[in-house]
Design an enzyme around this catalytic site. Structure first.
Site, PDB file in Angstrom:
ATOM      1  N   TYR A   1       3.017   9.744  -0.120  1.00  0.00           N
ATOM      2  CA  TYR A   1       4.001   9.085   0.751  1.00  0.00           C
ATOM      3  C   TYR A   1       5.415   9.305   0.177  1.00  0.00           C
ATOM      4  CZ  TYR A   1       0.094   6.316   2.746  1.00  0.00           C
ATOM      5  OH  TYR A   1      -1.070   5.893   3.334  1.00  0.00           O
TER       6      TYR A   1
ATOM      7  N   LEU B   1      -2.549  -1.758  13.633  1.00  0.00           N
ATOM      8  CA  LEU B   1      -1.860  -1.998  14.910  1.00  0.00           C
ATOM      9  C   LEU B   1      -1.709  -0.723  15.726  1.00  0.00           C
ATOM     10  CD1 LEU B   1       1.019  -4.254  13.499  1.00  0.00           C
ATOM     11  CD2 LEU B   1      -1.115  -4.999  14.567  1.00  0.00           C
TER      12      LEU B   1
ATOM     13  N   ASP C   1       0.851  -1.194   0.000  1.00  0.00           N
ATOM     14  CA  ASP C   1       0.000   0.000   0.000  1.00  0.00           C
ATOM     15  C   ASP C   1       0.884   1.240   0.000  1.00  0.00           C
ATOM     16  OD1 ASP C   1      -2.666   1.385   0.528  1.00  0.00           O
ATOM     17  OD2 ASP C   1      -1.402   2.174   2.139  1.00  0.00           O
TER      18      ASP C   1
HETATM   19  N1  LIG Z   1      -5.713   5.648   3.843  1.00  0.00           N
HETATM   20  C1  LIG Z   1      -5.222   6.380   4.811  1.00  0.00           C
HETATM   21  O1  LIG Z   1      -5.698   7.509   5.088  1.00  0.00           O
HETATM   22  C2  LIG Z   1      -4.076   5.849   5.632  1.00  0.00           C
HETATM   23  C3  LIG Z   1      -3.734   6.472   6.835  1.00  0.00           C
HETATM   24  C4  LIG Z   1      -2.681   5.935   7.583  1.00  0.00           C
HETATM   25  C5  LIG Z   1      -1.988   4.798   7.118  1.00  0.00           C
HETATM   26  N2  LIG Z   1      -2.326   4.235   5.919  1.00  0.00           N
HETATM   27  C6  LIG Z   1      -1.617   3.023   5.414  1.00  0.00           C
HETATM   28  O2  LIG Z   1      -1.703   2.015   6.412  1.00  0.00           O
HETATM   29  C7  LIG Z   1      -0.395   1.535   6.720  1.00  0.00           C
HETATM   30  C8  LIG Z   1      -0.338   1.068   8.151  1.00  0.00           C
HETATM   31  O3  LIG Z   1      -0.683   2.121   9.041  1.00  0.00           O
HETATM   32  P1  LIG Z   1       0.345   2.698  10.094  1.00  0.00           P
HETATM   33  O4  LIG Z   1       1.722   2.474   9.570  1.00  0.00           O
HETATM   34  O5  LIG Z   1      -0.088   4.085  10.400  1.00  0.00           O
HETATM   35  O6  LIG Z   1       0.051   1.831  11.386  1.00  0.00           O
HETATM   36  P2  LIG Z   1       0.246   0.272  11.771  1.00  0.00           P
HETATM   37  O7  LIG Z   1       0.762  -0.496  10.622  1.00  0.00           O
HETATM   38  O8  LIG Z   1      -0.994  -0.154  12.415  1.00  0.00           O
HETATM   39  O9  LIG Z   1       1.305   0.382  12.915  1.00  0.00           O
HETATM   40  C9  LIG Z   1       2.616   0.694  12.624  1.00  0.00           C
HETATM   41  C10 LIG Z   1       3.347   0.764  13.952  1.00  0.00           C
HETATM   42  O10 LIG Z   1       3.295  -0.508  14.598  1.00  0.00           O
HETATM   43  C11 LIG Z   1       4.605  -1.014  14.790  1.00  0.00           C
HETATM   44  N3  LIG Z   1       4.527  -2.467  14.537  1.00  0.00           N
HETATM   45  C12 LIG Z   1       4.384  -3.114  13.366  1.00  0.00           C
HETATM   46  N4  LIG Z   1       4.316  -4.449  13.548  1.00  0.00           N
HETATM   47  C13 LIG Z   1       4.399  -4.649  14.876  1.00  0.00           C
HETATM   48  C14 LIG Z   1       4.385  -5.810  15.693  1.00  0.00           C
HETATM   49  N5  LIG Z   1       4.249  -7.034  15.168  1.00  0.00           N
HETATM   50  N6  LIG Z   1       4.491  -5.643  17.045  1.00  0.00           N
HETATM   51  C15 LIG Z   1       4.618  -4.415  17.581  1.00  0.00           C
HETATM   52  N7  LIG Z   1       4.633  -3.273  16.860  1.00  0.00           N
HETATM   53  C16 LIG Z   1       4.530  -3.397  15.520  1.00  0.00           C
HETATM   54  C17 LIG Z   1       5.482  -0.274  13.814  1.00  0.00           C
HETATM   55  O11 LIG Z   1       6.773  -0.083  14.326  1.00  0.00           O
HETATM   56  P3  LIG Z   1       8.085  -0.563  13.519  1.00  0.00           P
HETATM   57  O12 LIG Z   1       8.008   0.014  12.137  1.00  0.00           O
HETATM   58  O13 LIG Z   1       9.195   0.017  14.336  1.00  0.00           O
HETATM   59  O14 LIG Z   1       8.061  -2.061  13.522  1.00  0.00           O
HETATM   60  C18 LIG Z   1       4.781   1.089  13.719  1.00  0.00           C
HETATM   61  O15 LIG Z   1       5.169   1.902  14.802  1.00  0.00           O
HETATM   62  C19 LIG Z   1       0.507   2.738   6.427  1.00  0.00           C
HETATM   63  O16 LIG Z   1       1.853   2.337   6.325  1.00  0.00           O
HETATM   64  C20 LIG Z   1      -0.119   3.218   5.145  1.00  0.00           C
HETATM   65  O17 LIG Z   1       0.308   2.391   4.071  1.00  0.00           O
HETATM   66  C21 LIG Z   1      -3.375   4.733   5.188  1.00  0.00           C
END
Ligand SMILES: NC(=O)c1ccc[n+]([C@@H]2O[C@H](COP(=O)([O-])OP(=O)(O)OC[C@H]3O[C@@H](n4cnc5c(N)ncnc54)[C@H](OP(=O)(O)O)[C@@H]3O)[C@@H](O)[C@H]2O)c1
Length: 297
Positions: free
Chosen positions: A48, A209, A43
Site C-alpha cells: 500500500y 462496504l 490495516d
Molecule cells: N487483504 C486484501 O487482499 C485486501 C483487499 C482490499 C482491501 N483490503 C483492506 O480493506 C480495507 C477496506 O477495503 P476497501 O477500502 O477496498 O473497501 P471498503 O472499506 O469496503 O469501502 C471503501 C469505499 O466505501 C466508501 N465509504 C466508506 N465509508 C462509507 C460510508 N459510511 N458510507 C458510504 N460510503 C462509505 C469509501 O469512500 P470515501 O473514502 O470517499 O469515504 C470508499 O469508496 C482497505 O482499505 C484495505 O486496508 C485488503
C-alpha cells in the site's frame, strides 16, 4: 475499545480502519482523526506504500503504542499496472530474485522493512497477502520463526480458503490466528466462515462496504425491510452483519464524518434471524482483486 481474543490470547479490536489507497499527509491526518474517534486498529500492507505515514503517527503516539493494533501484510512486489501479465519479484519460483534468495530471507527482509517504516519494534498481526502457491509453506514457516522471536504478536493469512488452511494444519503446529477475506451478503463464503470458526481463526473482513451501491443490495426487499427495522443506513447494516458473526470489518474512508459513522457500527445489534436473511442474498459474487490479482486462489 471492545476486542476479540485471538487463540494465542492477543486482543484484536472489533473494528479497524482500512488504509488503502490513503497515503502521506492525508493518511496521517485521517489516522489522527481516527485515533480521536476511538479507532485502535489500522490495516495496511507493504504494497500500500503507506506504512511510513502510519509510522509517523505511531511515533507521535508512542505513549499509547500498546493500545494500537497494527495489521500489515507481506506481498510479492508485483507490478500493479499489469497485474495479470507479470509475476511478482518475490515468492514465484520463476522469479530471478528467488534464484538467489530463500523465502525465509525474503520474509525477514520484508518484515524488517515494515518495522522500519512503521517505526515500531513489533507488528500486532502480520499476514500473507495471498497464498502464493510456490512458497506458501516456506513463507508460513518463516513467519512462525518471527512470531516466536516476538517481532510479530500474531500471524495470519489473507485470501485463504479451506484448502490453504488445511495445508497449514497438516504441516505445522502453529496455525493462522487470523484470515482476512472479503465477504458480503452477496458473497457470504459460508463454509469458510464456519471452518474458521471451528478452527478458532479470527475472520477479518476487507472491503466490507464495497457492495454498498450494488443494486442487488440496494433494491432488495430484505435490505429495505432491515433498513426500516434498524433505522440505520446500508453501510451500517453491512458492518452490523459482520459484527453479528464475530467478524472484524476494516472499512476505509477518506472522510472524517464517515470514519465516525462507521465506528458507530456497534450502536445497534443485528439479531441472528436477520443475519440469516442477509445470507439468503448470496450470489457468490467475486470481488475483483480476489479473482484476478490473487495468486493461489
Ligand atoms: N487483504 C486484501 O487482499 C485486501 C483487499 C482490499 C482491501 N483490503 C483492506 O480493506 C480495507 C477496506 O477495503 P476497501 O477500502 O477496498 O473497501 P471498503 O472499506 O469496503 O469501502 C471503501 C469505499 O466505501 C466508501 N465509504 C466508506 N465509508 C462509507 C460510508 N459510511 N458510507 C458510504 N460510503 C462509505 C469509501 O469512500 P470515501 O473514502 O470517499 O469515504 C470508499 O469508496 C482497505 O482499505 C484495505 O486496508 C485488503
Amino acid at each position: 475499545m471492545d476486542t476479540y481474543k485471538l487463540y494465542n490470547g492477543v486482543e484484536m479490536p472489533i473494528i479497524g480502519m482500512g488504509t488503502w489507497p490513503l497515503a502521506g499527509e492525508n493518511l496521517e491526518r485521517l489516522m489522527k482523526e481516527a485515533l480521536s474517534i476511538g479507532y485502535r486498529m489500522f490495516d495496511t500492507a507493504d504494497n500500500y506504500f503507506n506504512e511510513d505515514a502510519i509510522g509517523n503517527v505511531l511515533n507521535k503516539n508512542s505513549s499509547i503504542r500498546n493500545e494500537i493494533f497494527i495489521m500489515t501484510k507481506i506481498s510479492d512486489e508485483k507490478k500493479m499496472n499489469f497485474p495479470w501479465s507479470s509475476i511478482g519479484k518475490y515468492f514465484y519460483k520463476t522469479s530471478p530474485y528467488m534464484k538467489a534468495h530463500s523465502a525465509k530471507d525474503v520474509v525477514n527482509m520484508l518484515v524488517n522493512n515494515s518495522l522500519r517504516k512503521l517505526k515500531t519494534d513489533y507488528v500486532d498481526c502480520l499476514i500473507i497477502h495471498w497464498p502464493y502457491p510456490d512458497y506458501f509453506l516456506d513463507i508460513w514457516e518463516a513467519m512462525i520463526g518471527l512470531y516466536k522471536e516476538g517481532k510479530l504478536r500474531s500471524i495470519g493469512v489473507s485470501n485463504c480458503r479451506e484448502r490453504h488452511l488445511e495445508m497449514l494444519k497438516q504441516n505445522f503446529s502453529v496455525l493462522p490466528m487470523v484470515n482476512q477475506i472479503c465477504i458480503s451478503p452477496l458473497d457470504t463464503k459460508r463454509a469458510l466462515v464456519e471452518y474458521c470458526r471451528k478452527e478458532n481463526i479470527q475472520l477479518v473482513c476487507y472491503a466490507p462496504l464495497m457492495q454498498i451501491k450494488n443494486r442487488l443490495l440496494v433494491e432488495s426487499e430484505i435490505m429495505k425491510t432491515l433498513l426500516h427495522k434498524y433505522r440505520v443506513d446500508l453501510g451500517h447494516i453491512l458492518l452490523m452483519w459482520n459484527k453479528a458473526q464475530g467478524i472484524v470489518p476494516i472499512p476505509k474512508s477518506a472522510h472524517v464524518e464517515r470514519l465516525k459513522a462507521n465506528f458507530n457500527f456497534n450502536s445497534v445489534s443485528m439479531i441472528s434471524e436477520d443475519v440469516e436473511l442477509l445470507y439468503s442474498l448470496n450470489e457468490d459474487m467475486q470481488y475483483l482483486p480476489e479473482s484476478i490479482y490473487c495468486p493461489g486462489i
